[in-house]
Design a protein around this motif. Structure first.
Motif, short mmCIF file in Angstrom:
data_model
loop_
_atom_site.label_atom_id
_atom_site.label_comp_id
_atom_site.label_asym_id
_atom_site.label_seq_id
_atom_site.Cartn_x
_atom_site.Cartn_y
_atom_site.Cartn_z
N LYS A 1 1.63 6.61 -7.03
CA LYS A 1 0.57 7.67 -7.41
C LYS A 1 1.07 9.19 -7.08
O LYS A 1 0.92 10.10 -8.32
N ARG A 2 1.51 9.07 -5.75
CA ARG A 2 2.47 10.55 -5.78
C ARG A 2 3.28 11.10 -6.84
O ARG A 2 3.36 12.49 -7.51
N GLU B 1 0.89 4.31 -3.29
CA GLU B 1 0.34 5.52 -2.69
C GLU B 1 1.57 5.88 -2.54
O GLU B 1 1.44 7.57 -3.63
N GLN C 1 0.54 -1.24 -0.26
CA GLN C 1 -0.14 -0.08 -0.18
C GLN C 1 0.37 1.00 0.09
O GLN C 1 0.61 2.72 -1.31
N HIS C 2 1.90 1.35 0.98
CA HIS C 2 3.43 2.12 0.85
C HIS C 2 3.77 2.63 -0.90
O HIS C 2 3.89 3.37 -1.30
#
Length: 151
Positions: free
Chosen positions: A100-101, A97, A93-94
């Motif tokens: 995407k960032r 994220e 998940q990290h």
């Protein structure tokens, strides 16, 4: 659990990377091992994280930038004493994220096709990764599975 950017200088991290490579050698022929060693993980195009439960290393994961639109997950590994506690899920998940960032449009990975890698394939599929053709210089290999997802 705390996930932090890691400079790969700690003994615990080096030992888990060593265990990761040993695990790959037990389950894959040498020509099909694409795991990176400590020095390779220090390349500028790779960002590396470690996950901690207090003072215990729970897991590791890395993101390699293939280009400004495409990243690759590298070196996902959970410490044996933290298996089945959600460490890999949190690290994945990290990494998602962060991808995407960064504005990546796609995130891909290579993992083994053997039974030992089934839990990893299930985890990636549960996040929406789908099987795909080899990418970024990988070649078709009966011992490898390639997965990708659009972000």
């Amino acid at each position: 659990m705390e996930i932090k950017l890691d400079d790969l200088s700690g003994n615990e991290v080096a030992e888990l990377i060593k265990q990761h490579l040993q695990g790959m050698a037990l389950n894959s022929p040498p020509e099909s091992i694409h795991a990176l060693n400590l020095e390779q993980l220090r390349r500028t195009e790779i960002t590396f994280w470690s996950a901690w439960e207090g003072k215990e290393l729970a897991g590791i994961g890395a993101l390699k930038e293939l280009d400004g639109q495409h990243g690759e997950i590298k070196s996902m590994r959970t410490s044996s004493i933290h298996l089945r506690k959600g460490v890999a899920k949190r690290l994945l998940q990290h990494i998602l994220e962060e991808a995407k960032r960064r504005g990546y449009q796609r995130l891909s990975l290579e993992t083994g096709s053997m039974e030992a890698f089934e839990p990893a394939r299930r985890l990636y599929a549960s996040f929406g990764f789908q099987y795909c053709k080899p990418f970024d210089g990988y070649i078709e290999d009966a011992n490898s599975v390639f997965m990708t997802m659009e972000l």
